[in-house]
Design a protein around this motif. Structure first.
Motif, PDB file in Angstrom:
ATOM      1  N   GLN A  45      76.560   3.267 -35.569  1.00  0.00           N
ATOM      2  CA  GLN A  45      77.270   3.426 -36.842  1.00  0.00           C
ATOM      3  C   GLN A  45      78.520   2.810 -37.010  1.00  0.00           C
ATOM      4  N   GLY A  52      80.317  -4.055 -42.186  1.00  0.00           N
ATOM      5  CA  GLY A  52      80.845  -3.791 -43.363  1.00  0.00           C
ATOM      6  C   GLY A  52      81.963  -4.371 -43.642  1.00  0.00           C
ATOM      7  N   GLU A  56      83.167  -7.538 -46.323  1.00  0.00           N
ATOM      8  CA  GLU A  56      84.445  -7.590 -47.340  1.00  0.00           C
ATOM      9  C   GLU A  56      85.205  -8.631 -47.123  1.00  0.00           C
ATOM     10  N   GLY A 101      70.363   4.575 -57.668  1.00  0.00           N
ATOM     11  CA  GLY A 101      70.984   3.452 -57.696  1.00  0.00           C
ATOM     12  C   GLY A 101      71.236   2.880 -56.177  1.00  0.00           C
ATOM     13  N   ILE A 103      70.159   2.196 -52.537  1.00  0.00           N
ATOM     14  CA  ILE A 103      68.730   1.630 -51.492  1.00  0.00           C
ATOM     15  C   ILE A 103      69.065   1.917 -50.006  1.00  0.00           C
ATOM     16  N   HIS A 104      70.299   2.239 -49.628  1.00  0.00           N
ATOM     17  CA  HIS A 104      70.547   2.349 -48.170  1.00  0.00           C
ATOM     18  C   HIS A 104      69.835   3.550 -47.487  1.00  0.00           C
ATOM     19  N   ASP A 105      69.172   3.416 -46.511  1.00  0.00           N
ATOM     20  CA  ASP A 105      68.331   4.694 -45.851  1.00  0.00           C
ATOM     21  C   ASP A 105      68.603   4.676 -44.469  1.00  0.00           C
ATOM     22  N   GLY A 107      71.165   5.509 -42.481  1.00  0.00           N
ATOM     23  CA  GLY A 107      71.692   6.906 -42.223  1.00  0.00           C
ATOM     24  C   GLY A 107      70.837   8.150 -42.495  1.00  0.00           C
ATOM     25  N   SER A 149      71.870  11.540 -49.665  1.00  0.00           N
ATOM     26  CA  SER A 149      72.408  10.523 -49.196  1.00  0.00           C
ATOM     27  C   SER A 149      72.864   9.345 -49.839  1.00  0.00           C
ATOM     28  N   THR A 153      79.992   3.760 -53.274  1.00  0.00           N
ATOM     29  CA  THR A 153      81.003   4.483 -54.100  1.00  0.00           C
ATOM     30  C   THR A 153      80.666   4.920 -55.209  1.00  0.00           C
ATOM     31  N   GLY A 181      76.707  10.122 -45.931  1.00  0.00           N
ATOM     32  CA  GLY A 181      76.780   8.611 -46.164  1.00  0.00           C
ATOM     33  C   GLY A 181      78.112   8.198 -45.893  1.00  0.00           C
ATOM     34  N   ASN A 182      78.310   6.904 -45.881  1.00  0.00           N
ATOM     35  CA  ASN A 182      79.834   6.376 -45.874  1.00  0.00           C
ATOM     36  C   ASN A 182      80.589   6.707 -46.802  1.00  0.00           C
ATOM     37  N   LYS A 199      79.571  12.823 -42.242  1.00  0.00           N
ATOM     38  CA  LYS A 199      79.385  11.158 -41.935  1.00  0.00           C
ATOM     39  C   LYS A 199      78.880  11.260 -40.652  1.00  0.00           C
ATOM     40  N   ALA A 201      75.407  12.891 -38.433  1.00  0.00           N
ATOM     41  CA  ALA A 201      74.057  13.384 -38.769  1.00  0.00           C
ATOM     42  C   ALA A 201      74.135  14.657 -37.699  1.00  0.00           C
TER      43      ALA A 201
HETATM   44  C1  B12 Z   1      72.874  -2.092 -43.742  1.00  0.00           C
HETATM   45  C2  B12 Z   1      73.602  -2.503 -45.040  1.00  0.00           C
HETATM   46  C3  B12 Z   1      72.803  -2.827 -45.962  1.00  0.00           C
HETATM   47  C4  B12 Z   1      71.379  -2.842 -46.075  1.00  0.00           C
HETATM   48  C5  B12 Z   1      70.556  -1.600 -46.154  1.00  0.00           C
HETATM   49  C6  B12 Z   1      69.281  -1.591 -45.302  1.00  0.00           C
HETATM   50  C7  B12 Z   1      68.870  -0.295 -45.328  1.00  0.00           C
HETATM   51  N1  B12 Z   1      67.585  -0.151 -45.009  1.00  0.00           N
HETATM   52  O1  B12 Z   1      69.363   1.098 -45.281  1.00  0.00           O
HETATM   53  C8  B12 Z   1      71.083  -3.868 -47.277  1.00  0.00           C
HETATM   54  C9  B12 Z   1      71.027  -5.327 -46.829  1.00  0.00           C
HETATM   55  C10 B12 Z   1      69.762  -3.656 -48.094  1.00  0.00           C
HETATM   56  C11 B12 Z   1      72.407  -3.500 -48.100  1.00  0.00           C
HETATM   57  C12 B12 Z   1      72.391  -3.905 -49.488  1.00  0.00           C
HETATM   58  C13 B12 Z   1      73.548  -3.524 -50.362  1.00  0.00           C
HETATM   59  N2  B12 Z   1      74.890  -3.182 -49.622  1.00  0.00           N
HETATM   60 CO1  B12 Z   1      75.079  -2.591 -48.060  1.00  0.00          CO
HETATM   61  N3  B12 Z   1      75.779  -2.109 -46.327  1.00  0.00           N
HETATM   62  C14 B12 Z   1      75.040  -1.924 -45.118  1.00  0.00           C
HETATM   63  C15 B12 Z   1      76.135  -1.663 -43.883  1.00  0.00           C
HETATM   64  C16 B12 Z   1      76.295  -2.683 -43.048  1.00  0.00           C
HETATM   65  C17 B12 Z   1      75.509  -0.413 -42.958  1.00  0.00           C
HETATM   66  C18 B12 Z   1      74.906   0.710 -43.679  1.00  0.00           C
HETATM   67  C19 B12 Z   1      74.454   1.639 -42.555  1.00  0.00           C
HETATM   68  O2  B12 Z   1      73.285   1.512 -42.299  1.00  0.00           O
HETATM   69  N4  B12 Z   1      75.197   2.441 -41.585  1.00  0.00           N
HETATM   70  C20 B12 Z   1      74.773   3.015 -40.597  1.00  0.00           C
HETATM   71  C21 B12 Z   1      74.530   4.424 -40.892  1.00  0.00           C
HETATM   72  C22 B12 Z   1      73.888   5.139 -39.543  1.00  0.00           C
HETATM   73  O3  B12 Z   1      75.646   5.087 -41.249  1.00  0.00           O
HETATM   74  P1  B12 Z   1      75.394   6.146 -42.617  1.00  0.00           P
HETATM   75  O4  B12 Z   1      74.761   5.404 -43.560  1.00  0.00           O
HETATM   76  O5  B12 Z   1      76.903   6.426 -42.790  1.00  0.00           O
HETATM   77  O6  B12 Z   1      74.644   7.441 -42.092  1.00  0.00           O
HETATM   78  C23 B12 Z   1      75.428   8.272 -41.043  1.00  0.00           C
HETATM   79  C24 B12 Z   1      76.088   9.497 -41.854  1.00  0.00           C
HETATM   80  O7  B12 Z   1      76.805   9.027 -43.030  1.00  0.00           O
HETATM   81  C25 B12 Z   1      75.259  10.573 -42.003  1.00  0.00           C
HETATM   82  N5  B12 Z   1      74.123  10.531 -43.072  1.00  0.00           N
HETATM   83  C26 B12 Z   1      73.780   9.633 -43.717  1.00  0.00           C
HETATM   84  N6  B12 Z   1      73.032  10.046 -44.960  1.00  0.00           N
HETATM   85  C27 B12 Z   1      73.096  11.390 -44.777  1.00  0.00           C
HETATM   86  C28 B12 Z   1      72.470  12.237 -45.842  1.00  0.00           C
HETATM   87  C29 B12 Z   1      72.874  13.765 -45.326  1.00  0.00           C
HETATM   88  C30 B12 Z   1      72.388  14.726 -46.362  1.00  0.00           C
HETATM   89  C31 B12 Z   1      73.716  14.043 -44.412  1.00  0.00           C
HETATM   90  C32 B12 Z   1      74.489  15.433 -44.254  1.00  0.00           C
HETATM   91  C33 B12 Z   1      74.146  12.997 -43.562  1.00  0.00           C
HETATM   92  C34 B12 Z   1      74.012  11.938 -43.814  1.00  0.00           C
HETATM   93  O8  B12 Z   1      74.237  10.271 -40.789  1.00  0.00           O
HETATM   94  C35 B12 Z   1      74.126   8.805 -40.381  1.00  0.00           C
HETATM   95  C36 B12 Z   1      74.321   9.048 -38.990  1.00  0.00           C
HETATM   96  O9  B12 Z   1      75.447   9.764 -38.533  1.00  0.00           O
HETATM   97  C37 B12 Z   1      77.218  -0.985 -44.849  1.00  0.00           C
HETATM   98  C38 B12 Z   1      78.681  -0.968 -44.386  1.00  0.00           C
HETATM   99  C39 B12 Z   1      78.807   0.545 -43.572  1.00  0.00           C
HETATM  100  N7  B12 Z   1      80.189   0.582 -43.464  1.00  0.00           N
HETATM  101  O10 B12 Z   1      78.165   1.496 -43.840  1.00  0.00           O
HETATM  102  C40 B12 Z   1      77.000  -1.707 -46.144  1.00  0.00           C
HETATM  103  C41 B12 Z   1      77.727  -1.300 -47.295  1.00  0.00           C
HETATM  104  C42 B12 Z   1      77.406   0.005 -47.520  1.00  0.00           C
HETATM  105  N8  B12 Z   1      77.018  -2.133 -48.299  1.00  0.00           N
HETATM  106  C43 B12 Z   1      77.608  -2.388 -49.478  1.00  0.00           C
HETATM  107  C44 B12 Z   1      77.091  -3.279 -50.343  1.00  0.00           C
HETATM  108  C45 B12 Z   1      78.131  -3.756 -51.520  1.00  0.00           C
HETATM  109  C46 B12 Z   1      75.785  -3.488 -50.539  1.00  0.00           C
HETATM  110  C47 B12 Z   1      75.046  -4.415 -51.559  1.00  0.00           C
HETATM  111  C48 B12 Z   1      75.683  -4.136 -53.015  1.00  0.00           C
HETATM  112  C49 B12 Z   1      75.292  -5.906 -51.359  1.00  0.00           C
HETATM  113  C50 B12 Z   1      74.680  -6.953 -52.477  1.00  0.00           C
HETATM  114  N9  B12 Z   1      75.842  -7.590 -52.943  1.00  0.00           N
HETATM  115  O11 B12 Z   1      73.293  -6.820 -52.808  1.00  0.00           O
HETATM  116  C51 B12 Z   1      73.839  -4.094 -51.615  1.00  0.00           C
HETATM  117  C52 B12 Z   1      73.404  -2.717 -52.405  1.00  0.00           C
HETATM  118  C53 B12 Z   1      71.914  -2.250 -52.757  1.00  0.00           C
HETATM  119  C54 B12 Z   1      71.971  -0.929 -53.489  1.00  0.00           C
HETATM  120  N10 B12 Z   1      71.714  -0.837 -54.709  1.00  0.00           N
HETATM  121  O12 B12 Z   1      72.017  -0.007 -52.611  1.00  0.00           O
HETATM  122  C55 B12 Z   1      79.140  -1.686 -49.372  1.00  0.00           C
HETATM  123  C56 B12 Z   1      79.112  -0.599 -50.299  1.00  0.00           C
HETATM  124  C57 B12 Z   1      80.630  -0.932 -50.979  1.00  0.00           C
HETATM  125  C58 B12 Z   1      80.813   0.416 -51.816  1.00  0.00           C
HETATM  126  N11 B12 Z   1      82.076   0.930 -51.510  1.00  0.00           N
HETATM  127  O13 B12 Z   1      80.116   0.745 -52.699  1.00  0.00           O
HETATM  128  C59 B12 Z   1      79.094  -1.729 -47.942  1.00  0.00           C
HETATM  129  C60 B12 Z   1      80.093  -0.208 -47.331  1.00  0.00           C
HETATM  130  C61 B12 Z   1      79.772  -3.085 -47.202  1.00  0.00           C
HETATM  131  C62 B12 Z   1      80.895  -3.200 -47.438  1.00  0.00           C
HETATM  132  N12 B12 Z   1      82.196  -2.903 -46.413  1.00  0.00           N
HETATM  133  O14 B12 Z   1      81.224  -3.883 -48.385  1.00  0.00           O
HETATM  134  N13 B12 Z   1      73.232  -3.068 -47.318  1.00  0.00           N
END
Ligand code: B12
Length: 213
Positions: A45, A52, A56, A101, A103-105, A107, A149, A153, A181-182, A199, A201
């Protein structure tokens, strides 16, 4: 087996698929305990945070985000057997989805997988789900907990709309709501009107267990 999580985080951040796979294959072969597996997931993560921030800074492009998503999904499939096995859904129903809105899945899938391993019956309605879709799914499945999830932002507003819709439909008092989620934090939790946020799981699954007793 001890795994160098600092190195792992860095290799995930650099999207070095070969090295990461090599590290995880060795780790899995050592038949790791679930606590160790959680630390490995956290390192992955954190590696995604590097991806990410490189995105940026303009050093990575959308193609790199896509690749990062595929890489992490592949890694989580590999780690899944080490999360432990489920308890047959005896601990209650947990409804889970990524809000409208967004599509991240990855996490979400990790949280869902861990909840299942901890004995919850998890119903995952998928990505980009509208408030109405959550309401319909709650009506159908009667969960004790709803997990929302979202990593964008903008997703915080979708979460609030979803909680509001559940309130309007009369379900708010019958269930606990957790957000993850993030993008989430204490302030977002208050704004959204959720009962909890995380953040991490593994921690969130623990809290869900306490909620359902
Ligand atoms: C991989 C990724 C993608 C992939 C996603 C693939 C997929 N199948 O999910 C793809 C390529 C599709 C993608 C697309 C986009 N992305 Co993106 N992406 C990422 C990235 C690099 C990693 C996300 C991730 O998987 N993290 C790892 C997981 C494990 O972490 P997590 O989600 O936080 O989950 C953990 C916890 O939060 C928790 N958790 C998660 N869900 C839930 C739910 C519950 C109920 C609970 C209790 C806990 C929990 O458990 C998990 C494990 O501990 C992030 C960077 C980042 N820092 O997150 C950017 C990021 C999220 N993306 C970003 C952007 C801008 C986009 C796009 C707009 C890019 C574009 N120009 O097209 C599109 C948006 C599409 C949309 N409408 O959603 C930005 C968001 C900026 C913002 N502040 O809004 C980020 C932060 C990158 C950045 N720094 O700019 N992305």
């Amino acid at each position: 087996m001890m795994i160098d999580t600092v190195m792992l985080k860095q290799m995930v951040g650099e999207l070095d698929e070969d090295r990461v796979n090599e590290m995880l294959d060795q780790f899995i072969a050592s038949n790791p305990a679930s606590e160790e597996t959680k630390r490995v997931i956290e390192a992955c993560q954190q590696g995604m945070e590097i991806v990410g921030s490189n995105f940026e800074k303009g050093e990575y492009f959308v193609g790199d985000l896509i690749f990062a998503g595929e890489l992490l999904t592949e890694l989580m499939e590999k780690l899944k057997p080490a999360w432990g096995s489920g308890g047959g859904g005896s601990r209650g129903v947990l409804l889970l989805g990524t809000v409208a809105g967004d599509i991240h899945d990855i996490g979400k899938n990790i949280f869902g997988g861990m909840a299942e391993a901890a004995g919850f019956k998890v119903i995952d309605i998928g990505i980009d789900q509208s408030p109405a879709a959550f309401v319909a799914a709650v009506k159908e499945n009667k969960p004790g907990i709803v997990g929302l999830s979202g990593v964008l932002t903008l997703s915080i507003d979708s979460m609030k709309q979803t909680v509001d819709a559940l309130k309007q439909a009369g379900y708010r008092d019958t269930l606990k709501i957790t957000i993850g989620g993030n993008a989430v934090n204490a302030e977002a939790c208050k704004y959204v009107g959720a009962d909890g946020w995380s953040k991490n799981a593994a921690e969130a699954v623990k809290v869900c267990g306490e909620w359902l007793g």
